[in-house]
Write an enzyme that holds these catalytic residues in place. Structure first.
Site, short mmCIF file in Angstrom:
data_model
loop_
_atom_site.label_atom_id
_atom_site.label_comp_id
_atom_site.label_asym_id
_atom_site.label_seq_id
_atom_site.Cartn_x
_atom_site.Cartn_y
_atom_site.Cartn_z
N HIS A 46 4.96 -5.99 -5.90
CA HIS A 46 5.17 -6.51 -4.54
C HIS A 46 3.90 -7.17 -4.04
CE1 HIS A 46 3.66 -2.36 -3.79
NE2 HIS A 46 3.02 -2.91 -2.76
N HIS B 244 -2.47 -6.88 0.24
CA HIS B 244 -2.72 -6.58 -1.16
C HIS B 244 -1.58 -7.08 -2.03
CE1 HIS B 244 -0.45 -2.86 0.08
NE2 HIS B 244 0.07 -2.94 -1.13
N GLU C 46 -3.43 -3.26 -5.83
CA GLU C 46 -2.82 -1.95 -6.04
C GLU C 46 -2.24 -1.97 -7.45
OE1 GLU C 46 0.62 -1.27 -3.55
OE2 GLU C 46 0.49 0.90 -3.81
CO CO Z 1 1.64 -1.71 -1.86
#
Ligand code: CO
Length: 134
Positions: free
Chosen positions: A7, A79, A130
């Site tokens: 994502h 992120h 991440e």
């Molecule tokens: Co995330």
């Protein structure tokens, strides 16, 4: 080592306005807002054919995205999340390469119930990364 883009997270100052933008203007499938008190955010998931966008809004007093929104009052990409097969192996490889792993380097359970780690943006082209064990 990294696999699929899981994502992209975008911090937004107004969740209803951002949801409307993605649903009505961009024509995407958008979830209802979901409070995640343990992560200090309310999230709206935008489903795309090949990945997800997560619209993040601060929740509570110590939200990890509050400072980001202070610096970026109209919002911005917070992120990107890449999948890895083995988060411990990924962490060890990244540390050996000199990358800074945030939070002491111990994986935490992330917003999808899977182990995650965050990598220092200054080590990755100015982007907070991440990694999630898929
Ligand atoms: Co995330």
């Amino acid at each position: 080592m990294i696999g699929r883009l899981n994502h992209i997270a975008i911090a937004v100052p107004n969740l209803a306005a951002a949801s409307s933008l993605y649903r009505d203007t961009l024509g995407a499938k958008v979830s209802a807002p979901l409070d995640q008190p343990e992560h200090g955010v309310t999230v709206v998931f935008v489903d795309l054919p090949n990945t997800k966008i997560e619209l993040l809004h601060p929740l509570g007093d110590n939200s990890p995205i509050a400072g980001f929104l202070e610096r970026n009052p109209s919002g911005g990409v917070h992120h990107v999340c890449y999948e890895v097969a083995d988060i411990q192996a990924a962490r060890d490889r990244l540390k050996a390469a000199g990358a800074r792993v945030l939070g002491g380097g111990e994986p935490k359970i992330g917003a999808h119930g899977k182990p995650v780690l965050f990598l220092h943006p200054k080590d990755f082209c100015g982007t907070l990364i991440e990694i999630e064990q898929a």
